[in-house]
Design a protein around this motif. Structure first.
Motif, PDB file in Angstrom:
ATOM      1  N   PHE A 196     -14.959  35.114 -31.906  1.00 23.38           N
ATOM      2  CA  PHE A 196     -15.847  34.597 -32.951  1.00 23.38           C
ATOM      3  C   PHE A 196     -16.993  35.566 -33.220  1.00 23.38           C
ATOM      4  O   PHE A 196     -17.336  35.846 -34.380  1.00 23.38           O
ATOM      5  N   LEU A 197     -17.598  36.092 -32.138  1.00 25.64           N
ATOM      6  CA  LEU A 197     -18.717  37.016 -32.312  1.00 25.64           C
ATOM      7  C   LEU A 197     -18.265  38.321 -32.947  1.00 25.64           C
ATOM      8  O   LEU A 197     -18.988  38.898 -33.777  1.00 25.64           O
ATOM      9  N   ASP A 198     -17.094  38.799 -32.578  1.00 26.07           N
ATOM     10  CA  ASP A 198     -16.561  40.015 -33.209  1.00 26.07           C
ATOM     11  C   ASP A 198     -16.320  39.776 -34.697  1.00 26.07           C
ATOM     12  O   ASP A 198     -16.639  40.632 -35.543  1.00 26.07           O
ATOM     13  N   GLU A 199     -15.754  38.629 -35.037  1.00 28.59           N
ATOM     14  CA  GLU A 199     -15.495  38.307 -36.437  1.00 28.59           C
ATOM     15  C   GLU A 199     -16.790  38.161 -37.222  1.00 28.59           C
ATOM     16  O   GLU A 199     -16.883  38.610 -38.381  1.00 28.59           O
ATOM     17  N   ALA A 200     -17.802  37.541 -36.612  1.00 33.51           N
ATOM     18  CA  ALA A 200     -19.093  37.379 -37.285  1.00 33.51           C
ATOM     19  C   ALA A 200     -19.746  38.733 -37.546  1.00 33.51           C
ATOM     20  O   ALA A 200     -20.310  38.965 -38.628  1.00 33.51           O
ATOM     21  N   LYS A 201     -19.666  39.638 -36.567  1.00 35.97           N
ATOM     22  CA  LYS A 201     -20.236  40.979 -36.749  1.00 35.97           C
ATOM     23  C   LYS A 201     -19.488  41.746 -37.827  1.00 35.97           C
ATOM     24  O   LYS A 201     -20.095  42.437 -38.662  1.00 35.97           O
ATOM     25  N   ALA A 202     -18.162  41.624 -37.833  1.00 36.39           N
ATOM     26  CA  ALA A 202     -17.364  42.310 -38.844  1.00 36.39           C
ATOM     27  C   ALA A 202     -17.726  41.832 -40.247  1.00 36.39           C
ATOM     28  O   ALA A 202     -17.892  42.635 -41.178  1.00 36.39           O
ATOM     29  N   LYS A 203     -17.885  40.530 -40.399  1.00 39.73           N
ATOM     30  CA  LYS A 203     -18.245  39.968 -41.704  1.00 39.73           C
ATOM     31  C   LYS A 203     -19.642  40.413 -42.117  1.00 39.73           C
ATOM     32  O   LYS A 203     -19.879  40.785 -43.275  1.00 39.73           O
ATOM     33  N   ARG A 204     -20.577  40.406 -41.157  1.00 38.67           N
ATOM     34  CA  ARG A 204     -21.953  40.786 -41.444  1.00 38.67           C
ATOM     35  C   ARG A 204     -22.063  42.247 -41.880  1.00 38.67           C
ATOM     36  O   ARG A 204     -22.864  42.597 -42.747  1.00 38.67           O
ATOM     37  N   GLU A 205     -21.241  43.093 -41.277  1.00 46.35           N
ATOM     38  CA  GLU A 205     -21.316  44.536 -41.535  1.00 46.35           C
ATOM     39  C   GLU A 205     -20.267  45.029 -42.530  1.00 46.35           C
ATOM     40  O   GLU A 205     -20.194  46.226 -42.815  1.00 46.35           O
ATOM     41  N   GLY A 206     -19.447  44.116 -43.040  1.00 49.03           N
ATOM     42  CA  GLY A 206     -18.445  44.505 -44.018  1.00 49.03           C
ATOM     43  C   GLY A 206     -17.378  45.426 -43.454  1.00 49.03           C
ATOM     44  O   GLY A 206     -16.899  46.340 -44.123  1.00 49.03           O
ATOM     45  N   ARG A 207     -16.970  45.164 -42.204  1.00 52.16           N
ATOM     46  CA  ARG A 207     -15.957  45.996 -41.551  1.00 52.16           C
ATOM     47  C   ARG A 207     -14.782  45.142 -41.102  1.00 52.16           C
ATOM     48  O   ARG A 207     -14.871  43.918 -41.056  1.00 52.16           O
ATOM     49  N   ALA A 208     -13.703  45.785 -40.738  1.00 49.99           N
ATOM     50  CA  ALA A 208     -12.556  45.079 -40.199  1.00 49.99           C
ATOM     51  C   ALA A 208     -12.858  44.648 -38.768  1.00 49.99           C
ATOM     52  O   ALA A 208     -13.504  45.395 -38.014  1.00 49.99           O
ATOM     53  N   VAL A 209     -12.390  43.461 -38.395  1.00 48.00           N
ATOM     54  CA  VAL A 209     -12.656  42.976 -37.044  1.00 48.00           C
ATOM     55  C   VAL A 209     -12.013  43.889 -36.009  1.00 48.00           C
ATOM     56  O   VAL A 209     -12.532  44.058 -34.908  1.00 48.00           O
ATOM     57  N   GLU A 210     -10.891  44.522 -36.356  1.00 50.03           N
ATOM     58  CA  GLU A 210     -10.239  45.450 -35.430  1.00 50.03           C
ATOM     59  C   GLU A 210     -11.133  46.635 -35.120  1.00 50.03           C
ATOM     60  O   GLU A 210     -11.164  47.129 -33.981  1.00 50.03           O
ATOM     61  N   ALA A 211     -11.894  47.081 -36.124  1.00 47.57           N
ATOM     62  CA  ALA A 211     -12.805  48.214 -35.918  1.00 47.57           C
ATOM     63  C   ALA A 211     -13.958  47.810 -35.004  1.00 47.57           C
ATOM     64  O   ALA A 211     -14.389  48.588 -34.144  1.00 47.57           O
ATOM     65  N   VAL A 212     -14.451  46.597 -35.185  1.00 41.25           N
ATOM     66  CA  VAL A 212     -15.535  46.100 -34.330  1.00 41.25           C
ATOM     67  C   VAL A 212     -15.055  45.973 -32.886  1.00 41.25           C
ATOM     68  O   VAL A 212     -15.746  46.386 -31.948  1.00 41.25           O
ATOM     69  N   SER A 213     -13.868  45.406 -32.692  1.00 46.71           N
ATOM     70  CA  SER A 213     -13.321  45.246 -31.346  1.00 46.71           C
ATOM     71  C   SER A 213     -13.072  46.601 -30.684  1.00 46.71           C
ATOM     72  O   SER A 213     -13.345  46.775 -29.483  1.00 46.71           O
ATOM     73  N   ALA A 214     -12.573  47.555 -31.467  1.00 48.05           N
ATOM     74  CA  ALA A 214     -12.318  48.894 -30.918  1.00 48.05           C
ATOM     75  C   ALA A 214     -13.616  49.567 -30.505  1.00 48.05           C
ATOM     76  O   ALA A 214     -13.687  50.245 -29.469  1.00 48.05           O
ATOM     77  N   GLU A 215     -14.658  49.386 -31.300  1.00 52.10           N
ATOM     78  CA  GLU A 215     -15.968  49.949 -30.968  1.00 52.10           C
ATOM     79  C   GLU A 215     -16.503  49.349 -29.677  1.00 52.10           C
ATOM     80  O   GLU A 215     -17.038  50.066 -28.824  1.00 52.10           O
ATOM     81  N   SER A 216     -16.362  48.037 -29.530  1.00 51.46           N
ATOM     82  CA  SER A 216     -16.819  47.374 -28.315  1.00 51.46           C
ATOM     83  C   SER A 216     -16.030  47.855 -27.099  1.00 51.46           C
ATOM     84  O   SER A 216     -16.595  48.136 -26.043  1.00 51.46           O
ATOM     85  N   THR A 217     -14.722  47.970 -27.276  1.00 54.46           N
ATOM     86  CA  THR A 217     -13.868  48.418 -26.172  1.00 54.46           C
ATOM     87  C   THR A 217     -14.254  49.821 -25.719  1.00 54.46           C
ATOM     88  O   THR A 217     -14.279  50.119 -24.517  1.00 54.46           O
ATOM     89  N   ALA A 218     -14.578  50.678 -26.684  1.00 55.38           N
ATOM     90  CA  ALA A 218     -14.945  52.060 -26.354  1.00 55.38           C
ATOM     91  C   ALA A 218     -16.220  52.145 -25.531  1.00 55.38           C
ATOM     92  O   ALA A 218     -16.448  53.141 -24.831  1.00 55.38           O
TER      93      ALA A 218
END
Length: 261
Positions: A196-218
């Protein structure tokens, strides 16, 4: 390793899934009888079903932590079905993503009641019995935001930090009674809340949720999100006789994510 907690009774809050559910199952694997509390009774029943499949003993309770009047009633039901609570796992739901400023006072009050006051009130209710038996565990799950505040989680960062101060103070008050009190911090554990938090950040920043998750994983040294069962197993250890000299501590289960000492 025999953790030495077979037939102890645990109350796990927010145990309908995610971290709470994993904690409940981990304790049940050690022979603990588990009261599974959640605002969603159906979710609590699913956790209970998982425990019973393992041959464990569990009881589901529908419990809205905002309702402080429900504490005595629910603890009474646990006492009748399983016995007095030996292990209390305080695990509450999180508030929605918000900045720290500009929030309505009613919002602060709502989440203070459900995330802080409820934890304190439930703990106060079970402590006399733990003191009488000269054995008890109080384990509170918070967030990595209490060490490094997480952007746009202003309410969560603030209220969970209050629980750290409370827990460390309480540990000094009850240590001589055979009761340990600890905080556990999850990093990026693969739960619905993190999704949910990854999806909320993706929506807030206009990015794909996969990109947000990959950034967090890195940013995680072990290179992946944690598994809920890994978190549950750490809590089970802290609940054990083996951890009887661990109290007043803040334990991180984060794959090395939090950089601060």
């Amino acid at each position: 390793m025999n953790l030495g907690i077979e037939n102890k009774v645990a109350l796990v809050l927010g145990a309908g899934g995610g971290l709470g559910g994993a904690i409940a199952v981990a304790l049940a694997r050690e022979g603990v009888k588990v009261a599974v509390a959640d605002i969603n009774k159906e979710a609590a029943e699913k956790t209970v079903a998982s425990i019973r499949e393992l041959g464990g003993i569990a009881h589901a309770l529908e419990w809205d932590l905002v309702d402080l009047d429900a504490i005595d009633r629910n603890l009474g039901a646990i006492g009748e079905r399983l016995g007095p609570v030996d292990i209390l796992v305080n695990n509450t739901g999180g508030p929605p993503p918000t900045p720290a400023s500009g929030q309505d006072t009613a919002t602060w009050r709502k989440y203070f009641d459900s995330m802080v006051l409820s934890v304190i009130a439930i703990t106060d209710r079970v402590l006399p019995g733990m003191r009488e038996r000269q054995w008890g565990r109080v384990i509170t799950s918070t967030s990595s935001g209490v060490i490094t505040p997480i952007p746009n989680l202003g309410i969560s960062n603030s209220l969970r930090l209050a629980l750290v101060g409370w827990s460390k103070t309480l540990a000094r008050e009850v240590g001589a009674d055979g009761i340990t009190v600890n905080i556990v911090l999850p990093g990026r554990i693969a739960t619905d809340r993190i999704q949910f938090l990854d999806e909320a950040k993706a929506k807030r920043e206009g990015r794909a949720v996969e990109a947000v998750s990959a950034e967090s994983t890195a940013s995680i040294p072990v290179g992946r999100y944690g598994r809920p069962q890994e978190y549950g197993e750490v809590v089970a250890f802290l609940a054990s006789h083996c951890a009887s000299y661990v109290t007043g501590s803040t334990i991180r289960v984060d794959g090395g994510l939090i950089g601060n000492i």
